[in-house]
Design a protein around this motif. Structure first.
Motif, PDB file in Angstrom:
ATOM      1  N   GLU A 155      -4.799  -0.434  -2.668  1.00 33.27           N
ATOM      2  CA  GLU A 155      -3.729   0.523  -2.379  1.00 33.27           C
ATOM      3  C   GLU A 155      -3.474   0.626  -0.883  1.00 33.27           C
ATOM      4  O   GLU A 155      -2.339   0.897  -0.447  1.00 33.27           O
ATOM      5  N   ALA A 158      -1.109  -2.148  -0.469  1.00 32.62           N
ATOM      6  CA  ALA A 158       0.125  -1.915  -1.221  1.00 32.62           C
ATOM      7  C   ALA A 158       1.017  -0.889  -0.524  1.00 32.62           C
ATOM      8  O   ALA A 158       2.249  -1.021  -0.515  1.00 32.62           O
ATOM      9  N   ARG A 162       4.911  -1.375   0.531  1.00 34.45           N
ATOM     10  CA  ARG A 162       5.986  -0.433   0.175  1.00 34.45           C
ATOM     11  C   ARG A 162       6.743   0.035   1.417  1.00 34.45           C
ATOM     12  O   ARG A 162       7.967   0.214   1.372  1.00 34.45           O
ATOM     13  N   LYS A 172      13.219  -5.713  -2.908  1.00 36.18           N
ATOM     14  CA  LYS A 172      12.538  -4.821  -3.844  1.00 36.18           C
ATOM     15  C   LYS A 172      11.698  -5.633  -4.822  1.00 36.18           C
ATOM     16  O   LYS A 172      12.221  -6.312  -5.708  1.00 36.18           O
ATOM     17  N   VAL A 173      10.394  -5.558  -4.636  1.00 38.10           N
ATOM     18  CA  VAL A 173       9.446  -6.287  -5.478  1.00 38.10           C
ATOM     19  C   VAL A 173       8.359  -5.312  -5.923  1.00 38.10           C
ATOM     20  O   VAL A 173       8.294  -4.173  -5.454  1.00 38.10           O
ATOM     21  N   ASP A 174       7.520  -5.764  -6.823  1.00 36.36           N
ATOM     22  CA  ASP A 174       6.383  -4.969  -7.279  1.00 36.36           C
ATOM     23  C   ASP A 174       5.294  -5.044  -6.207  1.00 36.36           C
ATOM     24  O   ASP A 174       4.649  -6.076  -6.029  1.00 36.36           O
ATOM     25  N   ALA A 175       5.097  -3.953  -5.472  1.00 32.62           N
ATOM     26  CA  ALA A 175       4.151  -3.954  -4.346  1.00 32.62           C
ATOM     27  C   ALA A 175       2.721  -4.209  -4.815  1.00 32.62           C
ATOM     28  O   ALA A 175       1.936  -4.859  -4.104  1.00 32.62           O
ATOM     29  N   ASP A 176       2.368  -3.711  -5.989  1.00 35.66           N
ATOM     30  CA  ASP A 176       1.011  -3.924  -6.490  1.00 35.66           C
ATOM     31  C   ASP A 176       0.770  -5.393  -6.809  1.00 35.66           C
ATOM     32  O   ASP A 176      -0.313  -5.934  -6.522  1.00 35.66           O
ATOM     33  N   LEU A 177       1.761  -6.040  -7.396  1.00 33.77           N
ATOM     34  CA  LEU A 177       1.619  -7.457  -7.707  1.00 33.77           C
ATOM     35  C   LEU A 177       1.519  -8.284  -6.435  1.00 33.77           C
ATOM     36  O   LEU A 177       0.681  -9.191  -6.324  1.00 33.77           O
ATOM     37  N   THR A 179       0.415  -7.291  -3.610  1.00 29.32           N
ATOM     38  CA  THR A 179      -0.889  -7.010  -3.014  1.00 29.32           C
ATOM     39  C   THR A 179      -1.967  -7.880  -3.639  1.00 29.32           C
ATOM     40  O   THR A 179      -2.816  -8.438  -2.926  1.00 29.32           O
TER      41      THR A 179
END
Length: 257
Positions: A155, A158, A162, A172-177, A179
């Motif tokens: 996190e 991540a 973000r 705009k992407v999935d920040a967790d992915l 990471t």
């Protein structure tokens, strides 16, 4: 690594990650913490080198400098010791990112976090691989603590990804992915070090990986920000190369005026 250095490398904030599932027979919490610091640091070293199943509690006791009975007073099972060791490794990643220098640009903050993570992997390759090899040796209840520690550490990265999205530097992407892709890039340095060490330096590995991610994610303004970042790093590198000569009056090493 000596017992003293192993103990010193384990910081007090590890206590925040020690779960209730690891029981202790010792009433003094400060003493338990100190003992567990020694046990976890020694176990991370021995399990990394010898493997979890081939490491005995007697070997661990000798590494710590006290009896195996004392270890069982602070951690009731060998699986408890493995959990402490794995959390010790996870804490190294978390601590290095938290203590890494800050920057105004969110893009630079992502690089700083990635570099800090990779540097821990580089310094403790065997320990970094320990989580891959040994997590499945833990009971299910113990594994959940490792997963939570991993999520908490990730996190920290991540949040910086973000920030780049909010600043308009990343699409705009999935920040967790993203990471996890960054983290796996860092882990690959230890998993495939036998090959990477022949192909590329550590600094170039980090920089080339970051370049690949940024160029895949950056918006137009993100690419402009990235060029500013690269120019700033190039300028800093030139200044660093000149600083030794400036410090000794411009004389070359080994020469006298």
């Amino acid at each position: 690594m000596t017992r003293q250095r192993a103990s010193e490398s384990f910081t007090k904030d590890h206590a925040d990650l020690v779960p209730d599932v690891v029981k202790s027979q010792v009433a003094d919490p400060e003493l338990v913490q100190r003992r567990r610091e020694q046990i976890a640091a020694a176990a991370a070293e021995l399990f990394s080198k010898n493997g979890f199943y081939r490491t005995t509690m007697q070997q661990l006791a000798r590494q710590c400098g006290f009896s195996s009975g004392l270890i069982y007073q602070c951690a009731e099972t060998k699986e408890d010791v493995l959990l402490l060791a794995l959390l010790h490794v996870m804490n190294r990643f978390r601590r290095e990112i938290e203590q890494a220098e800050d920057a105004e640009s969110p893009l630079e903050r992502v690089f700083i976090a990635l570099e800090a993570y990779c540097r821990v992997v580089d310094q403790f390759k065997a320990a970094a691989m320990l989580a891959y090899r040994s997590t499945m040796s833990l009971p299910l209840e113990h594994r959940s603590y490792i997963k939570n520690a991993e999520i908490a550490t990730n996190e920290l990265i991540a949040a910086r990804v973000r920030d780049c999205i909010e600043a308009g530097f990343f699409r705009k992407v999935d920040a967790d992915l993203v990471t996890y892709q960054l983290v796996l890039h860092a882990h690959a340095w230890s998993l495939k070090s036998w090959r990477f060490n022949k192909l590329i330096t550590f600094d170039d590995y980090v920089a080339s990986g970051f370049d690949m991610f940024v160029l895949a994610l950056a918006t137009d303004s993100g690419r402009q920000e990235y060029q500013r970042f690269l120019a700033s790093r190039k300028k800093a590198a030139k200044s660093k190369r000149r600083s030794p000569a400036s410090a000794d009056g411009g004389q070359q090493p080994g020469k006298r005026s």
